[in-house]
Design a protein around this motif. Structure first.
Motif, PDB file in Angstrom:
ATOM      1  N   CYS A 137      -4.575  11.740  -7.130  1.00 40.76           N
ATOM      2  CA  CYS A 137      -4.341  10.481  -6.407  1.00 40.76           C
ATOM      3  C   CYS A 137      -4.688   9.289  -7.285  1.00 40.76           C
ATOM      4  N   LEU A 138      -5.861   9.348  -7.890  1.00 44.47           N
ATOM      5  CA  LEU A 138      -6.322   8.236  -8.731  1.00 44.47           C
ATOM      6  C   LEU A 138      -5.418   8.049  -9.945  1.00 44.47           C
ATOM      7  N   TRP A 139      -4.945   9.151 -10.523  1.00 43.96           N
ATOM      8  CA  TRP A 139      -4.072   9.061 -11.701  1.00 43.96           C
ATOM      9  C   TRP A 139      -2.779   8.322 -11.377  1.00 43.96           C
ATOM     10  N   GLN A 140      -2.239   8.573 -10.197  1.00 45.32           N
ATOM     11  CA  GLN A 140      -0.929   8.015  -9.882  1.00 45.32           C
ATOM     12  C   GLN A 140      -0.936   6.510  -9.681  1.00 45.32           C
ATOM     13  N   MET A 141      -2.079   5.940  -9.369  1.00 46.97           N
ATOM     14  CA  MET A 141      -2.119   4.501  -9.112  1.00 46.97           C
ATOM     15  C   MET A 141      -1.858   3.669 -10.374  1.00 46.97           C
ATOM     16  N   TYR A 168      -6.516  -3.806 -11.044  1.00 49.02           N
ATOM     17  CA  TYR A 168      -6.411  -2.558 -10.297  1.00 49.02           C
ATOM     18  C   TYR A 168      -6.201  -1.370 -11.232  1.00 49.02           C
ATOM     19  N   ILE A 169      -5.361  -1.543 -12.232  1.00 50.12           N
ATOM     20  CA  ILE A 169      -5.102  -0.466 -13.192  1.00 50.12           C
ATOM     21  C   ILE A 169      -6.394  -0.039 -13.868  1.00 50.12           C
ATOM     22  N   LEU A 170      -7.170  -1.003 -14.337  1.00 53.40           N
ATOM     23  CA  LEU A 170      -8.420  -0.674 -15.019  1.00 53.40           C
ATOM     24  C   LEU A 170      -9.402   0.013 -14.069  1.00 53.40           C
ATOM     25  N   GLY A 171      -9.510  -0.481 -12.853  1.00 58.49           N
ATOM     26  CA  GLY A 171     -10.422   0.118 -11.885  1.00 58.49           C
ATOM     27  C   GLY A 171     -10.048   1.546 -11.534  1.00 58.49           C
ATOM     28  N   TYR A 172      -8.767   1.788 -11.332  1.00 59.13           N
ATOM     29  CA  TYR A 172      -8.320   3.140 -10.997  1.00 59.13           C
ATOM     30  C   TYR A 172      -8.487   4.099 -12.184  1.00 59.13           C
ATOM     31  N   ILE A 173      -8.253   3.606 -13.396  1.00 58.05           N
ATOM     32  CA  ILE A 173      -8.468   4.473 -14.563  1.00 58.05           C
ATOM     33  C   ILE A 173      -9.932   4.864 -14.665  1.00 58.05           C
ATOM     34  N   LEU A 174     -10.820   3.932 -14.445  1.00 54.53           N
ATOM     35  CA  LEU A 174     -12.256   4.233 -14.497  1.00 54.53           C
ATOM     36  C   LEU A 174     -12.632   5.286 -13.452  1.00 54.53           C
ATOM     37  N   PHE A 187       0.807  -1.211   0.000  1.00 52.08           N
ATOM     38  CA  PHE A 187       0.000   0.000   0.000  1.00 52.08           C
ATOM     39  C   PHE A 187       0.849   1.273   0.000  1.00 52.08           C
ATOM     40  N   GLY A 188       2.163   1.088  -0.104  1.00 49.08           N
ATOM     41  CA  GLY A 188       3.053   2.244  -0.186  1.00 49.08           C
ATOM     42  C   GLY A 188       2.722   3.138  -1.366  1.00 49.08           C
ATOM     43  N   THR A 189       2.336   2.518  -2.476  1.00 48.54           N
ATOM     44  CA  THR A 189       1.962   3.295  -3.664  1.00 48.54           C
ATOM     45  C   THR A 189       0.775   4.195  -3.377  1.00 48.54           C
ATOM     46  N   LEU A 190      -0.214   3.673  -2.658  1.00 49.65           N
ATOM     47  CA  LEU A 190      -1.404   4.445  -2.319  1.00 49.65           C
ATOM     48  C   LEU A 190      -1.062   5.602  -1.393  1.00 49.65           C
ATOM     49  N   VAL A 191      -0.241   5.343  -0.396  1.00 49.80           N
ATOM     50  CA  VAL A 191       0.180   6.410   0.521  1.00 49.80           C
ATOM     51  C   VAL A 191       0.993   7.466  -0.231  1.00 49.80           C
ATOM     52  N   GLY A 192       1.910   7.006  -1.072  1.00 48.66           N
ATOM     53  CA  GLY A 192       2.728   7.944  -1.840  1.00 48.66           C
ATOM     54  C   GLY A 192       1.927   8.798  -2.790  1.00 48.66           C
ATOM     55  N   SER A 193       0.789   8.268  -3.255  1.00 48.50           N
ATOM     56  CA  SER A 193      -0.038   9.039  -4.187  1.00 48.50           C
ATOM     57  C   SER A 193      -0.584  10.310  -3.555  1.00 48.50           C
ATOM     58  N   LEU A 194      -0.740  10.314  -2.243  1.00 50.23           N
ATOM     59  CA  LEU A 194      -1.219  11.511  -1.551  1.00 50.23           C
ATOM     60  C   LEU A 194      -0.240  12.662  -1.708  1.00 50.23           C
ATOM     61  N   SER A 195       1.056  12.369  -1.560  1.00 53.59           N
ATOM     62  CA  SER A 195       2.053  13.436  -1.711  1.00 53.59           C
ATOM     63  C   SER A 195       2.127  13.904  -3.157  1.00 53.59           C
ATOM     64  N   GLY A 196       1.989  12.991  -4.095  1.00 53.67           N
ATOM     65  CA  GLY A 196       2.029  13.358  -5.503  1.00 53.67           C
ATOM     66  C   GLY A 196       0.836  14.171  -5.950  1.00 53.67           C
ATOM     67  N   ALA A 197      -0.263  14.075  -5.191  1.00 56.16           N
ATOM     68  CA  ALA A 197      -1.479  14.817  -5.543  1.00 56.16           C
ATOM     69  C   ALA A 197      -1.522  16.206  -4.916  1.00 56.16           C
ATOM     70  N   PHE A 238     -10.632   7.425 -12.117  1.00 60.27           N
ATOM     71  CA  PHE A 238      -9.969   8.673 -12.534  1.00 60.27           C
ATOM     72  C   PHE A 238     -10.809   9.423 -13.560  1.00 60.27           C
ATOM     73  N   VAL A 239     -11.337   8.709 -14.539  1.00 64.14           N
ATOM     74  CA  VAL A 239     -12.151   9.350 -15.575  1.00 64.14           C
ATOM     75  C   VAL A 239     -13.374  10.033 -14.953  1.00 64.14           C
ATOM     76  N   VAL A 240     -14.024   9.344 -14.048  1.00 67.40           N
ATOM     77  CA  VAL A 240     -15.194   9.927 -13.378  1.00 67.40           C
ATOM     78  C   VAL A 240     -14.797  11.199 -12.623  1.00 67.40           C
ATOM     79  N   ALA A 241     -13.675  11.152 -11.904  1.00 67.00           N
ATOM     80  CA  ALA A 241     -13.225  12.315 -11.132  1.00 67.00           C
ATOM     81  C   ALA A 241     -12.874  13.489 -12.038  1.00 67.00           C
ATOM     82  N   THR A 242     -12.218  13.223 -13.172  1.00 69.75           N
ATOM     83  CA  THR A 242     -11.837  14.319 -14.065  1.00 69.75           C
ATOM     84  C   THR A 242     -13.061  15.021 -14.643  1.00 69.75           C
ATOM     85  N   LEU A 243     -14.082  14.259 -14.994  1.00 76.62           N
ATOM     86  CA  LEU A 243     -15.287  14.851 -15.568  1.00 76.62           C
ATOM     87  C   LEU A 243     -16.069  15.650 -14.516  1.00 76.62           C
TER      88      LEU A 243
END
Length: 299
Positions: free
Chosen positions: A174-178, A212-218, A138-148, A220-225
């Motif tokens: 956050c969602l993009w970075q995953m 996971y990649i597909l789920g996070y992209i989906l 889950f380090g990737t998820l935690v790290g995504s917070l700093s990247g966002a 992400f798309v919802v969040a961007t719109l």
């Protein structure tokens, strides 16, 4: 191959590529909130201040990661690994960069902006680099917070409040970075395995990572719109977000029939950079034309 100069080595410690990408996202957040207005001092203080803070965090990361950098092929030529710069000198350099960055943010922006920058710094250097990266998938998820944090810093430097727009930006980045990070972990999987870094593709396998990649992209798309639907960005941004998002989803689906997982992961990674850059630019360009009312009320 010529040996890099001492100046080049110190620049390398700051990871200029990371700074460059984050500067673009800071600008996106800034202009999204500014809506066509421009304060030169605030803009420069935000950009330069956060740039120095990010450079500081990257330099600290070089010290923390020097043992695993010596194992991973892509990082074996870093200055600390090669002994061209000492850890002590790097720590002094990182501290000076951090003091300069936070000082500039304090002088030129507001307390919320400084606090957000400090939060991102603490997550990246403390929670992620010192512990989560080496001990948890889950380090990737935690790290995504700093990247966002960078686009949110740009936004809050102008708005002076953490509102729905800031929260949406945090979610988007956050969602993009995953999927971006999981794609890297797939085509660098052997490096991560050699360094005993428990990223998802190493711990659970590539097929699980694809889900996971597909789920996070989906997501992400919802969040961007949502950024346009809520009235923060205009129709131009919405169109670009939709087109880029749909194609990124298509690439994600292609992973299920890919014969070469590394090649596919590099495509997902490459397009992720194009996507977030395009969206950051459109936030800057299109926000001044946004209606400032929820788009769904006019549909």
């Amino acid at each position: 191959m010529a040996t890099p100069s001492r100046f080049q080595d110190f620049v390398t410690l700051t990871k200029p590529g990371i700074i460059g990408g984050n500067v673009i996202s800071v600008m996106g957040g800034y202009f999204l909130a500014a809506r066509g207005e421009f304060d030169a001092w605030l803009f420069l203080a935000t950009l330069a201040g956060l740039g120095l803070v990010i450079a500081s965090g990257c330099a600290y990361n070089n010290v923390i990661d020097r043992d695993i950098d010596a194992i991973m092929r892509r990082t074996q030529n870093r200055p600390l690994v090669q002994g061209r710069i000492t850890p002590a000198a790097t720590l002094v350099f990182a501290t000076l960069l951090g003091l300069g960055g936070f000082g500039l943010l304090a002088l030129g922006t507001n307390a919320l902006t400084v606090g957000l920058a400090a939060f991102g710094f603490a997550i990246y250097v403390g929670a992620y680099s010192l512990y989560m990266k080496r001990h948890s998938e889950f380090g990737t998820l935690v790290g995504s917070l700093s990247g966002a944090v960078p686009p949110v810093v740009g936004y809050c430097a102008v708005s002076r409040q953490f509102d729905t727009g800031a929260m949406t930006l945090l979610a988007i980045f956050c969602l993009w970075q995953m999927p971006h990070s999981y794609a890297i972990a797939i085509f660098r999987r052997e490096d991560y395995r050699a360094a005993s870094i428990p990223v998802l593709p190493v711990v659970r396998g590539i097929e699980t990572a694809k889900h996971y990649i597909l789920g996070y992209i989906l997501a992400f798309v919802v969040a961007t719109l949502t950024l346009s639907l809520a009235g923060y960005a205009g129709v131009g941004y919405f169109a670009v977000a939709l087109v880029m998002g749909v194609y990124w989803l298509y690439l994600g689906l292609e992973g299920y029939k890919a014969r070469d997982d590394e090649k596919w992961a590099r495509q997902v990674f490459g397009f992720s950079i194009l996507t977030i850059t395009a969206l950051s630019v459109m936030m800057s360009v299109d926000s001044s034309l946004a209606p400032n009312v929820a788009l769904w009320t006019s549909l």
